[in-house]
Design an enzyme around this catalytic site. Sequence first.
Site, short mmCIF file in Angstrom:
data_model
loop_
_atom_site.label_atom_id
_atom_site.label_comp_id
_atom_site.label_asym_id
_atom_site.label_seq_id
_atom_site.Cartn_x
_atom_site.Cartn_y
_atom_site.Cartn_z
N TYR A 68 5.10 5.82 -6.62
CA TYR A 68 4.88 6.48 -7.85
C TYR A 68 6.03 6.00 -8.41
O TYR A 68 7.44 6.66 -8.11
CB TYR A 68 4.40 7.69 -7.69
N SER A 81 0.62 -1.02 0.27
CA SER A 81 -0.01 0.14 -0.14
C SER A 81 1.29 1.43 0.44
O SER A 81 1.93 1.51 0.48
CB SER A 81 -1.34 0.10 1.33
N LYS A 82 0.07 2.19 -0.32
CA LYS A 82 0.93 3.65 -0.05
C LYS A 82 1.66 3.95 1.02
O LYS A 82 2.50 4.29 1.05
CB LYS A 82 -0.38 4.58 0.16
N ARG A 83 0.81 3.41 2.35
CA ARG A 83 1.18 3.85 3.46
C ARG A 83 2.84 3.05 3.59
O ARG A 83 4.19 3.40 4.89
CB ARG A 83 0.68 3.41 4.54
N GLY A 140 5.29 2.93 1.89
CA GLY A 140 5.81 3.92 1.08
C GLY A 140 6.81 4.81 2.24
O GLY A 140 7.68 4.73 2.66
#
Length: 496
Positions: free
Chosen positions: A266, A254-256, A258
């Site tokens: 991205y 997930s983005k989290r 990262g």
Amino acid sequence: MSKHVRVRFAPSPTGPLHIGGLRTALFNYLFAKKNSGDFIVRIEDTDQKRYVEGSEKHIIGSLEWCGLMIDEGPYRQSERNELYNEKINELISLGHAYYAFDSKEELEKLRLSYEKKGETFIYGYKNRLALKNSLSLKKEETESLIGQGKDYVIRFKNLGKGEVVCFDSLRGKVVFPINTLDDKVLYKSDGTPTYHFANVVDDFEMKISHVIRGEEWLPSLGLHWLLYDSFGWDKPKFVHLPLILKPQGKGKLSKRDGEKFGFPVYPIKWVSNKNEMPGYKEFGFLPDALVNFLALLGWNPGTEKELFSMEDLIRSFSIKGLNNSGARFDPEKTIWFNQQHIRLLENGFLEQQLVDVLEKKGILFDKKKIPVVISLIRPRLDLMTKIYSASKCFFVRPSGYDKKGISKVADASSLGVLRDLAVIFQNSSAFILSNLKSDIHEYSKKNSLNFGKVLGLIRLSLVGELSGADLFEIIGFLEKEEAVKRIETLADYLTK
Ligand code: GLU
């Protein structure tokens, strides 16, 4: 003869493109190019409520940066309403779709009453004749409601019995019991199609031969399959890609993650009105490295080979090599890939990058020395953003000393050691590096000093920290006078 290969990447513009989406695009691209086919991009913007400004630009910009060249598109679903209108009318006349007039409030009430009974409300074959739709109402009633401008949606008329047996190229047979599927809304009350309908119509109209998409779409396959059958259309082949898993291996990346582990999610930076998130590009990754490690997340070349250029990937890619279980994302390994790809770069490219950064910083340099510096820093360079910090010591004296480095190699004896080293350097008449090295070794031994620590002191004085290019290469580059000057400067610093 098999069909001409046409694949599509079909993102929704609901935010920036993350690396999971990019990997889907990449597998589509590799498959298309491997089979001399077409790579099509279709922006699925049927849900205007979820539209995020700037996402399309980010998606296309990311594909371009990674070298995924688009053969057709980007198409936008919001510009294709005429086609969907035509097709939904066709489906209604075929008897596979119907108008439903139930208001939101009515449906909500039903949902609650089912909930009270401990059941789930499904709009479908069991109850649709008791609801307000063109199947339960008389023809004239339906026509009059539509004539009055009453809000309606158009639903898929699910058969209700049996099962739909689908086929996925990675998983084989996937079976959905039809009675678990509801009469999905295909057209919304605002007169636009839902994702499912537009997606199937477009795949058919665009003559897509293979649908390669994320595993999260597998539950939709049953409905899509039934839609193809209802129209009597030939189906594409379906491939649902396994997930990219968190670095710990459990759950979807997930983005989290990262933010938590400090890696970008991205490909290129995402600028929203709130903040700016750097992408792989801004972190110092090469697009080739990103493409390389993403390809190996879920695809196995069948050999031990790990380093691939885009051409290599195209040559080796096959759907058979795709795994059907999730692939763990390893942030450290991504850096390793980048380092390997930096090693493969042309000298001229890296030299120009260095010249640009030195000029930008207003540092004077001798252009003839640039190639040597590049050859010295390249083996350790893992991020392009480190090109300046890795080569700074060749052009400027340290502006300070790394505290951790000092506490690691300096002690009460260091001042004397540095003074002695300056003399050893000075006396090294021809300044032959191998001789210098053995002189230092001998000196350390004689004085019962740790050789590594002594070298650390020299490195600290020349570079300002304990990392960087090979120490004796740095000494050779700086030459005697400059090296001695820097050793004395550290000694002065330690006396303070
Ligand atoms: N628009 C869908 C998405 O955002 C595409 C699903 C598909 O490829 O069929 O992922």
